[in-house]
Design a protein around this motif. Structure first.
Motif, mmCIF file in Angstrom:
data_model
loop_
_atom_site.group_PDB
_atom_site.id
_atom_site.type_symbol
_atom_site.label_atom_id
_atom_site.label_comp_id
_atom_site.label_asym_id
_atom_site.label_seq_id
_atom_site.Cartn_x
_atom_site.Cartn_y
_atom_site.Cartn_z
ATOM 1 N N VAL A 116 -60.693 -59.601 18.357
ATOM 2 C CA VAL A 116 -59.806 -58.579 17.799
ATOM 3 C C VAL A 116 -59.279 -57.781 18.980
ATOM 4 N N ILE A 117 -57.954 -57.809 19.178
ATOM 5 C CA ILE A 117 -57.359 -57.185 20.363
ATOM 6 C C ILE A 117 -56.203 -56.263 19.966
ATOM 7 N N LEU A 118 -56.336 -54.986 20.323
ATOM 8 C CA LEU A 118 -55.199 -54.073 20.301
ATOM 9 C C LEU A 118 -54.804 -53.901 21.772
ATOM 10 N N PRO A 119 -53.755 -54.579 22.212
ATOM 11 C CA PRO A 119 -53.411 -54.558 23.638
ATOM 12 C C PRO A 119 -52.755 -53.246 24.051
ATOM 13 N N PHE A 120 -53.071 -52.808 25.262
ATOM 14 C CA PHE A 120 -52.339 -51.658 25.806
ATOM 15 C C PHE A 120 -50.863 -52.011 25.928
ATOM 16 N N ASP A 121 -50.591 -53.236 26.332
ATOM 17 C CA ASP A 121 -49.230 -53.748 26.460
ATOM 18 C C ASP A 121 -49.234 -55.170 25.912
ATOM 19 N N GLY A 122 -48.573 -55.374 24.784
ATOM 20 C CA GLY A 122 -48.596 -56.677 24.141
ATOM 21 C C GLY A 122 -48.060 -57.791 25.015
ATOM 22 N N LYS A 123 -46.990 -57.519 25.734
ATOM 23 C CA LYS A 123 -46.410 -58.546 26.603
ATOM 24 C C LYS A 123 -47.391 -58.957 27.694
ATOM 25 N N ALA A 124 -48.029 -57.963 28.312
ATOM 26 C CA ALA A 124 -48.931 -58.239 29.427
ATOM 27 C C ALA A 124 -50.191 -58.982 28.984
ATOM 28 N N LEU A 125 -50.634 -58.773 27.743
ATOM 29 C CA LEU A 125 -51.861 -59.407 27.250
ATOM 30 C C LEU A 125 -51.592 -60.727 26.539
ATOM 31 N N THR A 126 -50.329 -61.132 26.446
ATOM 32 C CA THR A 126 -49.994 -62.346 25.704
ATOM 33 C C THR A 126 -50.700 -63.575 26.272
ATOM 34 N N GLN A 127 -50.732 -63.718 27.568
ATOM 35 C CA GLN A 127 -51.296 -64.927 28.163
ATOM 36 C C GLN A 127 -52.789 -65.061 27.875
ATOM 37 N N VAL A 128 -53.516 -63.941 27.915
ATOM 38 C CA VAL A 128 -54.945 -64.036 27.643
ATOM 39 C C VAL A 128 -55.194 -64.296 26.156
ATOM 40 N N GLY A 129 -54.290 -63.827 25.308
ATOM 41 C CA GLY A 129 -54.375 -64.179 23.896
ATOM 42 C C GLY A 129 -54.192 -65.672 23.689
ATOM 43 N N ARG A 130 -53.228 -66.230 24.390
ATOM 44 C CA ARG A 130 -53.004 -67.676 24.320
ATOM 45 C C ARG A 130 -54.207 -68.442 24.870
ATOM 46 N N GLN A 131 -54.795 -67.919 25.919
ATOM 47 C CA GLN A 131 -55.970 -68.561 26.500
ATOM 48 C C GLN A 131 -57.079 -68.690 25.456
ATOM 49 N N ALA A 132 -57.309 -67.624 24.694
ATOM 50 C CA ALA A 132 -58.334 -67.665 23.642
ATOM 51 C C ALA A 132 -57.964 -68.665 22.555
ATOM 52 N N MET A 133 -56.719 -68.591 22.107
ATOM 53 C CA MET A 133 -56.284 -69.504 21.043
ATOM 54 C C MET A 133 -56.375 -70.959 21.494
ATOM 55 N N ASP A 134 -56.049 -71.227 22.758
ATOM 56 C CA ASP A 134 -56.122 -72.590 23.283
ATOM 57 C C ASP A 134 -57.558 -73.097 23.336
ATOM 58 N N GLN A 135 -58.503 -72.165 23.340
ATOM 59 C CA GLN A 135 -59.916 -72.547 23.331
ATOM 60 C C GLN A 135 -60.514 -72.453 21.926
ATOM 61 N N ASP A 136 -59.618 -72.432 20.932
ATOM 62 C CA ASP A 136 -60.027 -72.412 19.522
ATOM 63 C C ASP A 136 -60.811 -71.163 19.150
ATOM 64 N N ILE A 137 -60.496 -70.064 19.801
ATOM 65 C CA ILE A 137 -61.048 -68.768 19.412
ATOM 66 C C ILE A 137 -59.934 -67.998 18.707
ATOM 67 N N PRO A 138 -60.003 -67.822 17.383
ATOM 68 C CA PRO A 138 -58.930 -67.111 16.661
ATOM 69 C C PRO A 138 -58.805 -65.671 17.148
ATOM 70 N N VAL A 139 -57.579 -65.205 17.240
ATOM 71 C CA VAL A 139 -57.299 -63.846 17.696
ATOM 72 C C VAL A 139 -56.642 -63.052 16.578
ATOM 73 N N ILE A 140 -57.219 -61.891 16.280
ATOM 74 C CA ILE A 140 -56.564 -60.907 15.410
ATOM 75 C C ILE A 140 -55.855 -59.916 16.322
ATOM 76 N N ASN A 141 -54.543 -59.934 16.302
ATOM 77 C CA ASN A 141 -53.708 -59.049 17.126
ATOM 78 C C ASN A 141 -53.403 -57.789 16.320
ATOM 79 N N VAL A 142 -53.855 -56.639 16.804
ATOM 80 C CA VAL A 142 -53.702 -55.387 16.074
ATOM 81 C C VAL A 142 -52.545 -54.566 16.639
ATOM 82 N N ASP A 143 -51.615 -54.212 15.791
ATOM 83 C CA ASP A 143 -50.562 -53.229 16.036
ATOM 84 C C ASP A 143 -49.565 -53.620 17.115
ATOM 85 N N ARG A 144 -49.913 -53.540 18.375
ATOM 86 C CA ARG A 144 -48.968 -53.850 19.451
ATOM 87 C C ARG A 144 -48.921 -55.369 19.619
#
Length: 351
Positions: A116-144
């Motif tokens: 579960v990630i509420l990023p300080f900056d959604g654009k800047a955290l996008t790659q690490v979100g993709r990294q998790a998803m690529d490893q089959d770890i579902p991501v709940i993106n909150v707000d930003r």
């Protein structure tokens, strides 16, 4: 919000005031009921309150540098504690983008089941979100929101445009009830350069226009009590006549109320935004200008934890026909007034 990388603010699945945790915990299950007369049965009837498969949830959010953001982390921890089958690994809040990326990477390497990630900056955290998803770890993106849906399984956040719409509708209807003609309606916005502020202001203008009204004196603050007080004082000095005022943010609203008190004026009423407990108490007391606030509640973080648990247990939402958790959940900006304030105290936060 209408999604934006820098947006902030809350959650209610139901405008009737049911707590977000109760909705998700009480109306979901993994059981299936038979199809009936061609209609799809809800994806899971019954309750998911019973313990299920253990789920480890990683949680990351910005620093708790104001009331709303502090409540995000508090709500997430509180919701996790309600489930005996959930282990929450929460990182220390930070406004350093690189540090938050490193923290999320640590959670990924630690083997969490869901993030579960509420990023300080959604654009800047996008790659690490993709990294998790690529490893089959579902991501709940909150707000930003991240830059691409490839970085999250489900997004949950508020609706900034409808915040403005609902604030405008409430003010217009109240002015009509008071038989005020040609009203002067003020606005204390947030940071004007942010899309979320632009969306809130557009919704406010659009709603007032539907009623034949328009926005009058307007100032922009910075989501802080100090800026709210300073900018409201400027607005009041230049507006000898004022019938209503909408303040976008209840954190800065502490300063807005202080400026109004210092002015000694009582010729207008005020509506807030976000849903702080401080403002709800003023609404309930009904002894000053504060008459309503439009929710953008940090209880979205509670719901994000509940959704993460369901994803980790391969469950869906019980009152929906679909078998899977939705890819997007946009929360509703209910209007809190003296008449219904007790229903919403549970999602209020301390400014």
């Amino acid at each position: 919000m209408i999604r934006t990388n820098l947006a902030r603010r809350g959650f209610l699945f139901s405008a009737a005031g049911i707590g977000a945790g109760a909705v998700l915990a009480g109306c979901t299950s993994n059981e299936r009921e038979p199809q009936n007369q061609g209609q799809a049965a809800a994806a899971g009837q019954g309750s998911n309150a019973e313990p299920g498969k253990p789920v480890t949830i990683g949680f990351s959010a910005p620093a708790a540098d104001h009331g709303w953001m502090a409540a995000v982390t508090i709500n997430a921890r509180s919701m996790a504690e309600q489930y005996s089958d959930v282990t929450l690994n929460a990182t220390e809040g930070t406004n350093d983008v690189n540090q938050q990326i490193a923290q999320v990477e640590s959670l990924i390497n630690g083997g969490v089941d869901v993030l579960v990630i509420l990023p300080f900056d959604g654009k800047a955290l996008t790659q690490v979100g993709r990294q998790a998803m690529d490893q089959d770890i579902p991501v709940i993106n909150v707000d930003r929101v991240f830059d691409t849906p490839l970085a999250y399984r489900t997004w949950i956040g508020g609706d900034n445009y409808r915040m403005g719409v609902n604030a405008g509708n409430y003010i217009a209807e109240e002015l009509k009830r008071q038989n005020v003609n040609n009203p002067v309606i003020g606005e204390v916005a947030g940071i004007d350069s942010l899309p979320l502020t632009q969306e809130r202001s557009k919704g406010f203008r659009d709603a007032l226009r539907r009623h034949g009204f328009r926005v009058g004196p307007r100032v922009a603050a910075e989501f802080t009590p100090e800026s709210g007080e300073r900018q409201t004082a400027n607005l009041l000095q230049g507006a000898q006549t004022l019938h209503a005022l909408w303040n976008h943010d209840d954190d800065q609203g502490v300063g807005v109320v202080a400026a109004i008190d210092a002015s000694g004026r009582d010729d207008f009423f005020m509506v807030g935004g976000a849903g702080s407990r401080n403002m709800m108490e003023l609404i309930k007391a009904d002894s000053g200008p504060m008459k309503a606030t439009v929710l953008y509640s940090p209880s979205m973080a509670s719901s994000a934890i509940a959704l993460a648990r369901l994803l980790g247990q391969s469950k869906g939402l019980g009152d929906l026909a679909e078998h899977e958790i939705p890819s997007e959940v946009t929360t509703y900006s209910a209007v809190v007034t003296k008449q219904n304030v007790d229903n919403y105290m549970d999602v209020g936060f301390d400014s």
